[in-house]
Design an enzyme around this catalytic site. Structure first.
Site, PDB file in Angstrom:
ATOM      1  N   MET A 135      15.691   5.722   8.124  1.00 20.44           N
ATOM      2  CA  MET A 135      15.945   5.327   9.512  1.00 20.44           C
ATOM      3  C   MET A 135      15.435   6.316  10.567  1.00 20.44           C
ATOM      4  O   MET A 135      15.870   6.280  11.710  1.00 20.44           O
ATOM      5  CB  MET A 135      17.450   5.090   9.722  1.00 20.44           C
ATOM      6  CG  MET A 135      18.018   4.002   8.832  1.00 20.44           C
ATOM      7  SD  MET A 135      17.137   2.424   9.011  1.00 20.44           S
ATOM      8  CE  MET A 135      17.812   1.879  10.574  1.00 20.44           C
ATOM      9  N   ILE A 158      11.896   8.140  12.418  1.00 21.06           N
ATOM     10  CA  ILE A 158      10.464   7.880  12.624  1.00 21.06           C
ATOM     11  C   ILE A 158       9.678   9.157  12.333  1.00 21.06           C
ATOM     12  O   ILE A 158       9.988  10.220  12.878  1.00 21.06           O
ATOM     13  CB  ILE A 158      10.217   7.388  14.066  1.00 21.06           C
ATOM     14  CG1 ILE A 158      10.925   6.036  14.255  1.00 21.06           C
ATOM     15  CG2 ILE A 158       8.725   7.259  14.345  1.00 21.06           C
ATOM     16  CD1 ILE A 158      10.942   5.545  15.689  1.00 21.06           C
ATOM     17  N   ASN A 180       5.875   1.466   3.980  1.00 12.73           N
ATOM     18  CA  ASN A 180       7.218   1.126   4.473  1.00 12.73           C
ATOM     19  C   ASN A 180       7.491  -0.344   4.212  1.00 12.73           C
ATOM     20  O   ASN A 180       6.568  -1.156   4.208  1.00 12.73           O
ATOM     21  CB  ASN A 180       7.302   1.394   5.979  1.00 12.73           C
ATOM     22  CG  ASN A 180       8.680   1.072   6.546  1.00 12.73           C
ATOM     23  OD1 ASN A 180       9.706   1.391   5.920  1.00 12.73           O
ATOM     24  ND2 ASN A 180       8.728   0.438   7.707  1.00 12.73           N
ATOM     25  N   HIS A 182       9.670  -3.503   5.792  1.00 10.87           N
ATOM     26  CA  HIS A 182      10.339  -3.871   7.047  1.00 10.87           C
ATOM     27  C   HIS A 182      10.894  -5.298   6.928  1.00 10.87           C
ATOM     28  O   HIS A 182      10.193  -6.201   6.460  1.00 10.87           O
ATOM     29  CB  HIS A 182       9.328  -3.779   8.199  1.00 10.87           C
ATOM     30  CG  HIS A 182       9.949  -4.062   9.528  1.00 10.87           C
ATOM     31  ND1 HIS A 182      10.775  -3.141  10.166  1.00 10.87           N
ATOM     32  CD2 HIS A 182       9.910  -5.155  10.324  1.00 10.87           C
ATOM     33  CE1 HIS A 182      11.188  -3.672  11.301  1.00 10.87           C
ATOM     34  NE2 HIS A 182      10.678  -4.885  11.423  1.00 10.87           N
ATOM     35  N   ASP A 242       6.223   0.436  12.910  1.00 12.00           N
ATOM     36  CA  ASP A 242       6.047  -0.840  12.202  1.00 12.00           C
ATOM     37  C   ASP A 242       4.728  -1.546  12.542  1.00 12.00           C
ATOM     38  O   ASP A 242       4.680  -2.774  12.640  1.00 12.00           O
ATOM     39  CB  ASP A 242       7.244  -1.781  12.488  1.00 12.00           C
ATOM     40  CG  ASP A 242       8.564  -1.153  12.071  1.00 12.00           C
ATOM     41  OD1 ASP A 242       8.589  -0.433  11.065  1.00 12.00           O
ATOM     42  OD2 ASP A 242       9.580  -1.401  12.748  1.00 12.00           O
TER      43      ASP A 242
HETATM   44  C1  GRF Z   1      15.858  -2.971   4.183  1.00 16.77           C
HETATM   45  O1  GRF Z   1      16.161  -4.195   4.791  1.00 16.77           O
HETATM   46  C2  GRF Z   1      14.492  -2.481   4.592  1.00 16.77           C
HETATM   47  O2  GRF Z   1      13.571  -3.506   4.825  1.00 16.77           O
HETATM   48  C3  GRF Z   1      14.776  -1.761   5.883  1.00 16.77           C
HETATM   49  O3  GRF Z   1      16.027  -1.139   5.686  1.00 16.77           O
HETATM   50  C4  GRF Z   1      16.773  -1.869   4.700  1.00 16.77           C
HETATM   51  C5  GRF Z   1      17.118  -0.881   3.630  1.00 16.77           C
HETATM   52  O4  GRF Z   1      17.967  -1.418   2.652  1.00 16.77           O
HETATM   53  N1  GRF Z   1      13.705  -0.868   6.238  1.00 16.77           N
HETATM   54  P1  GRF Z   1      18.228  -0.621   1.305  1.00 16.77           P
HETATM   55  O5  GRF Z   1      18.767   0.748   1.701  1.00 16.77           O
HETATM   56  O6  GRF Z   1      16.950  -0.537   0.559  1.00 16.77           O
HETATM   57  O7  GRF Z   1      19.276  -1.422   0.572  1.00 16.77           O
END
Ligand code: GRF
Length: 192
Positions: A93, A95, A110, A112, A148
């Site tokens: 989370m 950048i 990544n 998304h 993104d």
């Molecule tokens: C996922 O939805 C991913 O696309 C986003 O953050 C979420 C992470 O979920 N970037 P997890 O920690 O892999 O369960």
């Protein structure tokens, strides 16, 4: 060893639950896997994914995020020490700066939870439902210095039903993410 099997030494960066980490670890254990997960890094001490990395006996490290520069400096050192060839962000989370991307100078991917270029950033499911979109999806892309926005490797759509809530949509998208990320890695590494 590494060259002999041609597998990329991979670091997974997480901040939370780690369900994509789990799917990548499972993939890495398959016979034909193109990656070897050598490191899991989190900026968050409480990330659930760290317990999974522990249980899977994967080297995992928490780097405190007091500021971006100190975090990235420590991360770079760790990546070098572990000979990392590829970074996969999986629910990370924070950048990463352009400077970090240039210094690492190897691919960063990544995943998304939207059908990019729609809904960059946060709250993708909420926005898709509020806008009464007919579909959403997930995207794996290369990380560049714009959020993104890097080159798309693979993406998949899911239908949004009238009955869907933010939570049910998130669940559906996550399910496709778990298949999409390994597939995208295979596609990406086949051409790199
Ligand atoms: C996922 O939805 C991913 O696309 C986003 O953050 C979420 C992470 O979920 N970037 P997890 O920690 O892999 O369960």
């Amino acid at each position: 060893m590494e060259k002999l099997f041609g597998k990329k030494n991979t670091a997974i960066l997480i901040s939370g639950r780690g369900s994509n980490l789990r799917s990548l670890v499972k993939y890495s254990k398959t016979k034909k896997s193109l990656i070897r997960i050598v490191l899991v890094v989190s900026n968050n001490f409480n990330a659930k994914g760290l317990d999974y990395a522990d249980r899977s006996k994967i080297n995992n490290v928490v780097i405190k995020y007091s500021n971006r520069k100190s975090f990235e400096d420590r991360l770079l050192k760790l990546l070098k020490k572990n000979n990392v060839d590829l970074i996969c962000l999986a629910g990370f989370m924070k950048i990463l700066s352009g400077s970090f991307i240039r210094k690492f100078n190897k691919p960063i991917l990544n995943i998304h939870p939207s059908f990019l270029p729609k809904y960059k950033g946060l709250n993708t499911h909420k926005r898709a439902i509020q806008n009464q979109d007919k579909y959403s999806g997930a995207t794996v892309h290369i990380v560049n210095d714009k959020l993104d926005s890097g080159k798309i490797i693979l993406q998949k759509k899911v239908k949004i039903l009238k009955s869907d809530s933010e939570k049910s949509l998130q669940k559906k998208v996550l399910k496709i993410e778990h298949k999409l990320y390994p597939k995208a890695i295979i596609r990406f590494l086949a051409s790199h």
